[in-house]
Design a protein around this motif. Structure first.
Motif, PDB file in Angstrom:
ATOM      1  N   PRO A  21     -14.208  71.681  15.429  1.00 27.08           N
ATOM      2  CA  PRO A  21     -13.727  70.641  14.520  1.00 27.08           C
ATOM      3  C   PRO A  21     -14.861  69.773  13.985  1.00 27.08           C
ATOM      4  O   PRO A  21     -15.801  69.468  14.681  1.00 27.08           O
ATOM      5  CB  PRO A  21     -12.794  69.806  15.384  1.00 27.08           C
ATOM      6  CG  PRO A  21     -12.525  70.577  16.598  1.00 27.08           C
ATOM      7  CD  PRO A  21     -13.637  71.553  16.764  1.00 27.08           C
ATOM      8  N   ARG A  22     -14.754  69.405  12.728  1.00 26.29           N
ATOM      9  CA  ARG A  22     -15.610  68.397  12.097  1.00 26.29           C
ATOM     10  C   ARG A  22     -14.767  67.138  12.007  1.00 26.29           C
ATOM     11  O   ARG A  22     -13.628  67.119  12.442  1.00 26.29           O
ATOM     12  CB  ARG A  22     -16.036  68.853  10.696  1.00 26.29           C
ATOM     13  CG  ARG A  22     -16.668  70.209  10.657  1.00 26.29           C
ATOM     14  CD  ARG A  22     -18.068  70.147  11.133  1.00 26.29           C
ATOM     15  NE  ARG A  22     -18.633  71.500  11.076  1.00 26.29           N
ATOM     16  CZ  ARG A  22     -19.867  71.758  11.339  1.00 26.29           C
ATOM     17  NH1 ARG A  22     -20.660  70.785  11.682  1.00 26.29           N
ATOM     18  NH2 ARG A  22     -20.324  72.970  11.293  1.00 26.29           N
ATOM     19  N   SER A  23     -15.274  66.115  11.372  1.00 33.14           N
ATOM     20  CA  SER A  23     -14.500  64.873  11.273  1.00 33.14           C
ATOM     21  C   SER A  23     -14.394  64.410   9.834  1.00 33.14           C
ATOM     22  O   SER A  23     -15.334  64.533   9.067  1.00 33.14           O
ATOM     23  CB  SER A  23     -15.157  63.760  12.079  1.00 33.14           C
ATOM     24  OG  SER A  23     -15.128  64.065  13.437  1.00 33.14           O
ATOM     25  N   TRP A  57     -10.487  61.700  11.751  1.00 30.08           N
ATOM     26  CA  TRP A  57      -9.614  62.827  12.073  1.00 30.08           C
ATOM     27  C   TRP A  57     -10.457  64.065  12.309  1.00 30.08           C
ATOM     28  O   TRP A  57     -11.336  64.387  11.511  1.00 30.08           O
ATOM     29  CB  TRP A  57      -8.673  63.135  10.905  1.00 30.08           C
ATOM     30  CG  TRP A  57      -7.696  62.068  10.582  1.00 30.08           C
ATOM     31  CD1 TRP A  57      -6.472  61.881  11.152  1.00 30.08           C
ATOM     32  CD2 TRP A  57      -7.825  61.038   9.605  1.00 30.08           C
ATOM     33  NE1 TRP A  57      -5.832  60.805  10.587  1.00 30.08           N
ATOM     34  CE2 TRP A  57      -6.650  60.267   9.631  1.00 30.08           C
ATOM     35  CE3 TRP A  57      -8.826  60.689   8.694  1.00 30.08           C
ATOM     36  CZ2 TRP A  57      -6.444  59.184   8.792  1.00 30.08           C
ATOM     37  CZ3 TRP A  57      -8.623  59.602   7.867  1.00 30.08           C
ATOM     38  CH2 TRP A  57      -7.445  58.863   7.923  1.00 30.08           C
ATOM     39  N   ALA A  58     -10.201  64.790  13.423  1.00 32.82           N
ATOM     40  CA  ALA A  58     -10.855  66.077  13.656  1.00 32.82           C
ATOM     41  C   ALA A  58     -10.366  67.043  12.583  1.00 32.82           C
ATOM     42  O   ALA A  58      -9.211  67.004  12.177  1.00 32.82           O
ATOM     43  CB  ALA A  58     -10.499  66.607  15.044  1.00 32.82           C
ATOM     44  N   ASN A  59     -11.263  67.925  12.128  1.00 30.68           N
ATOM     45  CA  ASN A  59     -10.967  68.785  10.989  1.00 30.68           C
ATOM     46  C   ASN A  59     -11.653  70.139  11.162  1.00 30.68           C
ATOM     47  O   ASN A  59     -12.844  70.184  11.383  1.00 30.68           O
ATOM     48  CB  ASN A  59     -11.462  68.073   9.728  1.00 30.68           C
ATOM     49  CG  ASN A  59     -11.428  68.941   8.511  1.00 30.68           C
ATOM     50  OD1 ASN A  59     -10.558  69.798   8.385  1.00 30.68           O
ATOM     51  ND2 ASN A  59     -12.370  68.733   7.632  1.00 30.68           N
ATOM     52  N   ARG A  60     -10.922  71.250  11.041  1.00 32.16           N
ATOM     53  CA  ARG A  60     -11.487  72.589  11.182  1.00 32.16           C
ATOM     54  C   ARG A  60     -11.808  73.250   9.847  1.00 32.16           C
ATOM     55  O   ARG A  60     -12.284  74.372   9.814  1.00 32.16           O
ATOM     56  CB  ARG A  60     -10.544  73.475  11.981  1.00 32.16           C
ATOM     57  CG  ARG A  60     -10.403  73.034  13.420  1.00 32.16           C
ATOM     58  CD  ARG A  60      -9.604  74.051  14.230  1.00 32.16           C
ATOM     59  NE  ARG A  60      -9.471  73.627  15.594  1.00 32.16           N
ATOM     60  CZ  ARG A  60     -10.376  73.846  16.547  1.00 32.16           C
ATOM     61  NH1 ARG A  60     -11.484  74.482  16.258  1.00 32.16           N
ATOM     62  NH2 ARG A  60     -10.171  73.417  17.772  1.00 32.16           N
ATOM     63  N   THR A 118      -2.453  63.816  11.381  1.00 31.24           N
ATOM     64  CA  THR A 118      -1.829  63.259  12.575  1.00 31.24           C
ATOM     65  C   THR A 118      -2.660  62.039  12.972  1.00 31.24           C
ATOM     66  O   THR A 118      -3.577  61.653  12.255  1.00 31.24           O
ATOM     67  CB  THR A 118      -1.800  64.290  13.729  1.00 31.24           C
ATOM     68  OG1 THR A 118      -3.138  64.521  14.172  1.00 31.24           O
ATOM     69  CG2 THR A 118      -1.138  65.593  13.297  1.00 31.24           C
ATOM     70  N   THR A 126      -4.965  61.925  15.149  1.00 32.25           N
ATOM     71  CA  THR A 126      -6.339  62.263  15.507  1.00 32.25           C
ATOM     72  C   THR A 126      -6.914  63.467  14.777  1.00 32.25           C
ATOM     73  O   THR A 126      -8.097  63.758  14.932  1.00 32.25           O
ATOM     74  CB  THR A 126      -6.436  62.557  17.014  1.00 32.25           C
ATOM     75  OG1 THR A 126      -5.560  63.640  17.328  1.00 32.25           O
ATOM     76  CG2 THR A 126      -6.077  61.326  17.830  1.00 32.25           C
ATOM     77  N   SER A 127      -6.106  64.201  13.988  1.00 32.98           N
ATOM     78  CA  SER A 127      -6.641  65.421  13.393  1.00 32.98           C
ATOM     79  C   SER A 127      -5.961  65.763  12.070  1.00 32.98           C
ATOM     80  O   SER A 127      -4.928  65.211  11.717  1.00 32.98           O
ATOM     81  CB  SER A 127      -6.479  66.600  14.360  1.00 32.98           C
ATOM     82  OG  SER A 127      -5.114  66.898  14.536  1.00 32.98           O
ATOM     83  N   VAL A 128      -6.589  66.707  11.365  1.00 34.01           N
ATOM     84  CA  VAL A 128      -6.000  67.332  10.186  1.00 34.01           C
ATOM     85  C   VAL A 128      -5.434  68.666  10.653  1.00 34.01           C
ATOM     86  O   VAL A 128      -6.166  69.502  11.171  1.00 34.01           O
ATOM     87  CB  VAL A 128      -7.052  67.570   9.084  1.00 34.01           C
ATOM     88  CG1 VAL A 128      -6.449  68.335   7.916  1.00 34.01           C
ATOM     89  CG2 VAL A 128      -7.664  66.259   8.636  1.00 34.01           C
ATOM     90  N   GLU A 129      -4.133  68.852  10.499  1.00 29.62           N
ATOM     91  CA  GLU A 129      -3.487  70.088  10.922  1.00 29.62           C
ATOM     92  C   GLU A 129      -3.246  70.964   9.700  1.00 29.62           C
ATOM     93  O   GLU A 129      -2.371  70.674   8.884  1.00 29.62           O
ATOM     94  CB  GLU A 129      -2.158  69.787  11.622  1.00 29.62           C
ATOM     95  CG  GLU A 129      -2.307  68.984  12.891  1.00 29.62           C
ATOM     96  CD  GLU A 129      -3.144  69.689  13.943  1.00 29.62           C
ATOM     97  OE1 GLU A 129      -3.048  70.926  14.058  1.00 29.62           O
ATOM     98  OE2 GLU A 129      -3.896  68.997  14.646  1.00 29.62           O
TER      99      GLU A 129
END
Length: 104
Positions: free
Chosen positions: A4-6, A19-22, A55, A57-60
């Motif tokens: 994950p990136r941010s 947000w964590a981001n893949r 969300t 904490t992350s991008v889903e």
């Protein structure tokens, strides 16, 4: 899937939101409510358009596709700008802007 990136949201009157981001290599972002679109990527993913949900904490990621022109092909050389809920794309010969609007 890559690590994950941010994504970070900076506002002078609020704390930083991350947000964590893949989705790697995106160079334009559109946000509307809890929905997000990221455009671009590395190599063969340069025309990728990834949709997702924010969300706490992350991008889903929910859907990934390729951005194309109304005539069908990918835009080739282009300028891309993300503002608010929209991603603007101007393909060669740079005479008109196309708009992807996440709010519609």
């Amino acid at each position: 899937m890559p690590a994950p990136r941010s994504l970070r949201l900076l506002r002078p009157d609020r704390p930083v939101t991350v947000w964590a981001n893949r989705v790697r290599g995106a160079y334009a972002v559109a946000v509307h409510g809890d929905r997000v679109a990221l455009y671009g990527g590395y190599g063969e993913e340069s025309d990728r358009l990834a949709h997702g949900t924010l969300t706490e904490t992350s991008v889903e990621p929910k859907d990934v596709g390729l951005l194309t022109l109304p005539e069908g092909p990918a835009p080739g050389r282009r300028r891309v700008v993300g503002r608010g809920s929209r991603i603007y794309v101007q393909a060669e010969p740079y005479t008109a802007w196309g708009v992807f609007d996440l709010s519609s």
